[in-house]
Design a protein around this motif. Structure first.
Motif, PDB file in Angstrom:
ATOM      1  N   LEU A 103       0.802  -1.079   0.053  1.00  0.00           N
ATOM      2  CA  LEU A 103       0.059   0.092  -0.091  1.00  0.00           C
ATOM      3  C   LEU A 103       0.670   1.272  -0.025  1.00  0.00           C
ATOM      4  CD1 LEU A 103      -2.734  -1.210   2.459  1.00  0.00           C
ATOM      5  CD2 LEU A 103      -2.850  -1.078   0.121  1.00  0.00           C
ATOM      6  N   GLU A 104       2.136   1.120   0.296  1.00  0.00           N
ATOM      7  CA  GLU A 104       2.893   2.375   0.559  1.00  0.00           C
ATOM      8  C   GLU A 104       3.049   2.785  -1.159  1.00  0.00           C
ATOM      9  OE1 GLU A 104       5.706  -1.140   1.081  1.00  0.00           O
ATOM     10  OE2 GLU A 104       3.631  -0.494   1.576  1.00  0.00           O
ATOM     11  N   HIS A 105       2.925   1.975  -2.052  1.00  0.00           N
ATOM     12  CA  HIS A 105       2.903   2.272  -3.643  1.00  0.00           C
ATOM     13  C   HIS A 105       1.574   3.068  -4.071  1.00  0.00           C
ATOM     14  CE1 HIS A 105       6.835   0.343  -3.856  1.00  0.00           C
ATOM     15  NE2 HIS A 105       6.086  -0.824  -3.263  1.00  0.00           N
ATOM     16  N   ALA A 106       0.802   3.643  -3.236  1.00  0.00           N
ATOM     17  CA  ALA A 106      -0.294   4.184  -3.472  1.00  0.00           C
ATOM     18  C   ALA A 106       0.004   5.437  -3.968  1.00  0.00           C
ATOM     19  CB  ALA A 106      -1.418   4.279  -2.580  1.00  0.00           C
ATOM     20  N   VAL A 122      -4.365   5.680  -6.747  1.00  0.00           N
ATOM     21  CA  VAL A 122      -4.295   4.368  -7.506  1.00  0.00           C
ATOM     22  C   VAL A 122      -3.360   3.321  -6.901  1.00  0.00           C
ATOM     23  CG1 VAL A 122      -3.462   3.221  -9.672  1.00  0.00           C
ATOM     24  CG2 VAL A 122      -5.080   5.230  -9.612  1.00  0.00           C
ATOM     25  N   THR A 123      -3.682   2.133  -6.842  1.00  0.00           N
ATOM     26  CA  THR A 123      -2.493   1.237  -6.392  1.00  0.00           C
ATOM     27  C   THR A 123      -2.481   0.209  -7.578  1.00  0.00           C
ATOM     28  OG1 THR A 123      -4.353  -0.282  -5.344  1.00  0.00           O
ATOM     29  CG2 THR A 123      -2.610   1.164  -3.792  1.00  0.00           C
ATOM     30  N   ALA A 124      -1.118  -0.029  -8.154  1.00  0.00           N
ATOM     31  CA  ALA A 124      -1.107  -0.644  -9.344  1.00  0.00           C
ATOM     32  C   ALA A 124       0.147  -1.424  -9.431  1.00  0.00           C
ATOM     33  CB  ALA A 124      -1.151   0.415 -10.596  1.00  0.00           C
ATOM     34  N   ALA A 125       0.067  -2.632  -9.994  1.00  0.00           N
ATOM     35  CA  ALA A 125       1.127  -3.423 -10.550  1.00  0.00           C
ATOM     36  C   ALA A 125       0.843  -4.281 -11.731  1.00  0.00           C
ATOM     37  CB  ALA A 125       1.573  -4.326  -9.409  1.00  0.00           C
ATOM     38  N   ALA A 126       1.657  -4.878 -12.428  1.00  0.00           N
ATOM     39  CA  ALA A 126       1.058  -5.506 -13.795  1.00  0.00           C
ATOM     40  C   ALA A 126       1.432  -6.937 -13.743  1.00  0.00           C
ATOM     41  CB  ALA A 126       1.813  -4.544 -14.864  1.00  0.00           C
ATOM     42  N   THR A 233      -1.180   9.098 -12.371  1.00  0.00           N
ATOM     43  CA  THR A 233      -1.357   8.033 -10.900  1.00  0.00           C
ATOM     44  C   THR A 233      -1.059   6.359 -11.322  1.00  0.00           C
ATOM     45  OG1 THR A 233      -3.565   7.797 -10.916  1.00  0.00           O
ATOM     46  CG2 THR A 233      -2.725   9.505  -9.533  1.00  0.00           C
ATOM     47  N   VAL A 234      -1.589   6.102 -12.360  1.00  0.00           N
ATOM     48  CA  VAL A 234      -1.313   4.580 -12.658  1.00  0.00           C
ATOM     49  C   VAL A 234       0.057   4.409 -12.991  1.00  0.00           C
ATOM     50  CG1 VAL A 234      -1.843   2.808 -14.449  1.00  0.00           C
ATOM     51  CG2 VAL A 234      -3.670   3.899 -13.481  1.00  0.00           C
ATOM     52  N   THR A 235       0.608   5.352 -13.885  1.00  0.00           N
ATOM     53  CA  THR A 235       2.075   5.445 -14.123  1.00  0.00           C
ATOM     54  C   THR A 235       2.952   5.682 -12.975  1.00  0.00           C
ATOM     55  OG1 THR A 235       1.440   6.320 -16.383  1.00  0.00           O
ATOM     56  CG2 THR A 235       3.839   6.646 -15.578  1.00  0.00           C
ATOM     57  N   ALA A 236       2.552   6.222 -12.165  1.00  0.00           N
ATOM     58  CA  ALA A 236       3.512   6.670 -10.883  1.00  0.00           C
ATOM     59  C   ALA A 236       3.675   5.413 -10.016  1.00  0.00           C
ATOM     60  CB  ALA A 236       3.127   7.945  -9.963  1.00  0.00           C
ATOM     61  N   SER A 237       2.321   4.802  -9.595  1.00  0.00           N
ATOM     62  CA  SER A 237       2.392   3.671  -8.993  1.00  0.00           C
ATOM     63  C   SER A 237       2.913   2.546  -9.366  1.00  0.00           C
ATOM     64  CB  SER A 237       0.750   3.356  -8.624  1.00  0.00           C
ATOM     65  OG  SER A 237       0.803   2.258  -7.476  1.00  0.00           O
ATOM     66  N   LEU A 238       2.734   2.141 -10.703  1.00  0.00           N
ATOM     67  CA  LEU A 238       3.663   1.059 -11.544  1.00  0.00           C
ATOM     68  C   LEU A 238       5.125   1.278 -11.427  1.00  0.00           C
ATOM     69  CD1 LEU A 238       1.258   0.595 -14.755  1.00  0.00           C
ATOM     70  CD2 LEU A 238       1.761  -1.052 -12.993  1.00  0.00           C
ATOM     71  N   ARG A 239       5.505   2.526 -11.582  1.00  0.00           N
ATOM     72  CA  ARG A 239       6.910   2.765 -11.529  1.00  0.00           C
ATOM     73  C   ARG A 239       7.513   2.791 -10.177  1.00  0.00           C
ATOM     74  NH1 ARG A 239       7.396   8.198 -15.598  1.00  0.00           N
ATOM     75  NH2 ARG A 239       7.614   6.961 -17.468  1.00  0.00           N
ATOM     76  N   ALA A 244      10.969  -0.660  -6.533  1.00  0.00           N
ATOM     77  CA  ALA A 244      11.015  -1.466  -5.405  1.00  0.00           C
ATOM     78  C   ALA A 244      11.448  -2.759  -5.550  1.00  0.00           C
ATOM     79  CB  ALA A 244       9.686  -1.369  -4.575  1.00  0.00           C
ATOM     80  N   GLU A 245      11.025  -3.400  -6.518  1.00  0.00           N
ATOM     81  CA  GLU A 245      11.350  -4.800  -6.998  1.00  0.00           C
ATOM     82  C   GLU A 245      12.926  -4.502  -7.444  1.00  0.00           C
ATOM     83  OE1 GLU A 245       8.457  -5.443 -10.140  1.00  0.00           O
ATOM     84  OE2 GLU A 245       6.949  -6.280  -8.674  1.00  0.00           O
ATOM     85  N   ALA A 246      13.385  -3.738  -8.356  1.00  0.00           N
ATOM     86  CA  ALA A 246      14.495  -3.654  -8.649  1.00  0.00           C
ATOM     87  C   ALA A 246      15.621  -3.636  -7.481  1.00  0.00           C
ATOM     88  CB  ALA A 246      14.778  -2.518  -9.644  1.00  0.00           C
TER      89      ALA A 246
END
Length: 249
Positions: A103-106, A122-126, A233-239, A244-246
């Motif tokens: 949720l910190e990626h909101a 938005v909270t987003a991952a793909a 917001t979709v772009t920012a949350s995905l990035r 964080a994964e990287a």
């Protein structure tokens, strides 16, 4: 065009767990244990695809619950209701979403168009990105939503404009995925969303703006702003999730 200012407001290390809207007085977004809470200052008209309390009705709050990727989801409505009771929220007037995104990626953005105040979270991952309209496998059971959009508009919209707003938000989400080069893993085609996205739209019905919105497509000031906010917001949350994964690798 003025660039949209996007915030990731929840810096947990610094103790930042609350965001107060600058365009809808009294609207608050809070990071709580296991969930985000969007609290409206008063009941609002709503349309949503929320797993709990979805459809059309009156809304006072929306909850975006974090669940693990291996969440056993045979009865998400029952599970969400149990959590709402545990957290002490009234069940009436509540929409419940589920996400496997930390949720910190909101991401949050707002705009006052002069005819409405618009808030977007938005909270987003793909990881389960998918393309609508192409042949692919389907799911027999519910899975936690991966791109969850919470829109709150302080202004007056007709019911058809509310549906139009959801359409515009969906188009903006698809545009963000396309521009990021995200594809459906099953067929390699550009993704339009993920397999389990959800959206909540709340509208105050306030007459403080001298405007009555009967459309919310991309050619309107309202729809244009919705598109910009959702896209950003979709772009920012995905990035944020990707960064964080990287970092963990």
């Amino acid at each position: 065009m003025e660039e949209v200012r996007v915030k990731l407001p929840f810096n947990l290390a610094a103790g930042e767990t609350e965001y107060r809207s600058g365009v809808w007085q009294g609207l608050v977004l809070k990071w709580q244990k296991e969930h985000l809470l969007l609290e409206l200052p008063a009941e609002a008209d709503s349309i949503s695809s929320a797993v709990y309390g979805g459809g059309m009705g009156r809304l006072k709050r929306a909850v975006n619950q974090f669940v693990s990727r291996d969440y056993e989801c045979s009865n998400p409505v029952r599970d969400m209701e149990a959590k709402l009771v545990e957290w002490g929220y009234p069940l009436e007037g509540c929409a419940g979403l589920m996400t496997a995104v930390p949720l910190e990626h909101a991401a949050v953005a707002e705009e006052d168009t002069g005819s409405a105040g618009i808030f977007c979270c938005v909270t987003a991952a793909a990881g389960n990105a998918a393309r609508a309209g192409s042949q692919r496998s389907v799911l027999a059971a519910y899975r936690p939503g991966t791109i969850n959009i919470m829109l709150a508009i302080d202004g007056w919209l007709s019911p058809s404009a509310m549906v139009n707003a959801v359409m515009t938000a969906t188009e903006a989400k698809a545009a963000a995925l396309a521009d990021l080069g995200i594809s459906d893993a099953e067929n390699g085609l550009p993704a339009t969303g993920t397999t389990t996205d959800a959206v909540v739209l709340a509208v105050s019905g306030s007459r403080r703006y001298a405007a009555e919105h009967v459309y919310a497509g991309t050619a309107t000031d309202l729809g244009g702003a919705i598109g910009r906010l959702v896209y950003s917001t979709v772009t920012a949350s995905l990035r944020s999730v990707k960064a964080a994964e990287a970092e963990r690798k």
